[in-house]
Design a protein around this motif. Structure first.
Motif, mmCIF file in Angstrom:
data_model
loop_
_atom_site.group_PDB
_atom_site.id
_atom_site.type_symbol
_atom_site.label_atom_id
_atom_site.label_comp_id
_atom_site.label_asym_id
_atom_site.label_seq_id
_atom_site.Cartn_x
_atom_site.Cartn_y
_atom_site.Cartn_z
ATOM 1 N N LYS A 84 33.191 138.767 -18.572
ATOM 2 C CA LYS A 84 33.517 140.156 -18.227
ATOM 3 C C LYS A 84 33.056 141.112 -19.325
ATOM 4 N N ALA A 85 33.199 140.680 -20.575
ATOM 5 C CA ALA A 85 32.746 141.513 -21.691
ATOM 6 C C ALA A 85 31.232 141.713 -21.632
ATOM 7 N N LEU A 86 30.492 140.659 -21.289
ATOM 8 C CA LEU A 86 29.036 140.777 -21.160
ATOM 9 C C LEU A 86 28.661 141.717 -20.014
ATOM 10 N N ALA A 87 29.405 141.638 -18.920
ATOM 11 C CA ALA A 87 29.136 142.528 -17.786
ATOM 12 C C ALA A 87 29.372 143.983 -18.179
ATOM 13 N N ILE A 88 30.453 144.222 -18.913
ATOM 14 C CA ILE A 88 30.749 145.591 -19.362
ATOM 15 C C ILE A 88 29.663 146.084 -20.318
ATOM 16 N N ARG A 89 29.235 145.197 -21.211
ATOM 17 C CA ARG A 89 28.180 145.571 -22.163
ATOM 18 C C ARG A 89 26.884 145.903 -21.431
ATOM 19 N N SER A 90 26.530 145.096 -20.437
ATOM 20 C CA SER A 90 25.303 145.363 -19.668
ATOM 21 C C SER A 90 25.416 146.670 -18.897
ATOM 22 N N ARG A 91 26.590 146.931 -18.348
ATOM 23 C CA ARG A 91 26.785 148.188 -17.620
ATOM 24 C C ARG A 91 26.616 149.387 -18.549
ATOM 25 N N ASN A 92 27.218 149.286 -19.734
ATOM 26 C CA ASN A 92 27.090 150.383 -20.699
ATOM 27 C C ASN A 92 25.637 150.564 -21.146
ATOM 28 N N GLU A 93 24.949 149.431 -21.335
ATOM 29 C CA GLU A 93 23.541 149.502 -21.738
ATOM 30 C C GLU A 93 22.702 150.158 -20.652
ATOM 31 N N ALA A 94 22.967 149.804 -19.397
ATOM 32 C CA ALA A 94 22.215 150.394 -18.288
ATOM 33 C C ALA A 94 22.443 151.902 -18.224
ATOM 34 N N GLU A 95 23.682 152.321 -18.409
ATOM 35 C CA GLU A 95 23.976 153.754 -18.382
ATOM 36 C C GLU A 95 23.272 154.474 -19.534
ATOM 37 N N THR A 96 23.256 153.830 -20.698
ATOM 38 C CA THR A 96 22.583 154.436 -21.854
ATOM 39 C C THR A 96 21.082 154.568 -21.610
ATOM 40 N N GLU A 97 20.480 153.507 -21.071
ATOM 41 C CA GLU A 97 19.034 153.532 -20.822
ATOM 42 C C GLU A 97 18.679 154.553 -19.745
ATOM 43 N N ARG A 98 19.503 154.684 -18.732
ATOM 44 C CA ARG A 98 19.231 155.705 -17.711
ATOM 45 C C ARG A 98 19.335 157.107 -18.308
ATOM 46 N N GLY A 99 20.290 157.267 -19.203
ATOM 47 C CA GLY A 99 20.422 158.564 -19.864
ATOM 48 C C GLY A 99 19.209 158.891 -20.718
ATOM 49 N N ARG A 100 18.685 157.893 -21.422
ATOM 50 C CA ARG A 100 17.496 158.110 -22.251
ATOM 51 C C ARG A 100 16.273 158.404 -21.385
ATOM 52 N N ALA A 101 16.166 157.684 -20.260
ATOM 53 C CA ALA A 101 15.037 157.936 -19.350
ATOM 54 C C ALA A 101 15.081 159.371 -18.833
ATOM 55 N N LEU A 102 16.267 159.821 -18.460
ATOM 56 C CA LEU A 102 16.410 161.191 -17.980
ATOM 57 C C LEU A 102 16.075 162.196 -19.087
#
Length: 234
Positions: free
Chosen positions: A51-69
């Motif tokens: 679950k911790a890995l899933a949360i980390r991946s979710r946070n990473e995805a949100e961060t990367e989408r923010g950087r792309a934007l």
């Protein structure tokens, strides 16, 4: 974690004849439950990690989408600045292109992180099902253990009583009780016999005294007359 093999092993403790001869089924079930609880602890730990890995991946995805934007916005600003002739158009195009490349890279990272998040969440869901199954199994066997302990207590007591009953004749207990019963009956009959003899003896003496006129009434009359004469009442 081989849950079903472990459950089968616990079942063998009650069913298999060799186990019944050389192992205590209750102790085997208790050991099986301890093993299941260890498995549950491991499963809970693994579930928390996934679950911790899933949360980390979710946070990473949100961060990367923010950087792309953010890079997309920078490319827009560069083009707008060139359009206002605040900078050279070729330079603006070059920098905007670089910004869009960065945007693409971060979008790819966001996609990868999202895919990892989905995998981790699927693994967490499967682990959670295993955890729930383990909890249910432990609860079931806890109840089974209580029932089996009660059955063992009853069967042990019943076995002891039946063994005692089966050994009564061989130990002479029943024969002794029967002899005591006969002895009491004999004593009762003997007492009754002596009573009858005593009664018969008394009756014969009374008949003899009556025949001889010694019933006591004549003597009592003579004593009465003597007392009256003594008192001057005669």
């Amino acid at each position: 974690m081989n849950l079903f093999n472990r459950i089968f092993k616990i079942g063998q403790a009650e069913a298999h004849s060799a186990v019944n001869q050389f192992e205590d089924p209750i102790k085997m079930i208790e050991q099986g439950l301890r093993d299941l609880r260890l498995d549950l602890d491991k499963a809970l730990h693994a579930l928390a990690e996934v679950k911790a890995l899933a949360i980390r991946s979710r946070n990473e995805a949100e961060t990367e989408r923010g950087r792309a934007l953010d890079y997309e916005n920078k490319a827009v600003l560069l083009l707008q600045k060139a359009h206002r002739q605040e900078m050279e158009a070729p330079e603006a195009d070059r920098l905007a292109t670089e910004a869009l490349l960065k945007k693409t890279q971060h979008e790819a990272q966001a996609t990868r992180a999202t895919q990892e998040q989905q995998k981790f969440e699927a693994s967490a869901q499967q682990l959670d099902q295993n955890v729930q199954q383990l909890k249910s199994t432990i609860s079931q066997w806890d109840n089974e253990l209580k029932t089996l302990k009660a059955r063992v207590t009853v069967s042990t007591a019943t076995k002891t009583i039946n063994q005692q009953l089966a050994q009564l004749d061989s130990s002479g207990t029943v024969a002794l009780l029967e002899r005591m019963k006969d002895k009491v009956a004999t004593e009762e009959a003997l007492a009754e016999s002596y009573g009858q003899i005593a009664q018969e003896s008394k009756s014969i003496d009374q008949e003899i005294d009556k025949a001889l006129g010694k019933d006591g009434s004549g003597q009592a009359s003579a004593d009465l007359q003597a007392l009256k004469a003594k008192l001057g009442l005669g």
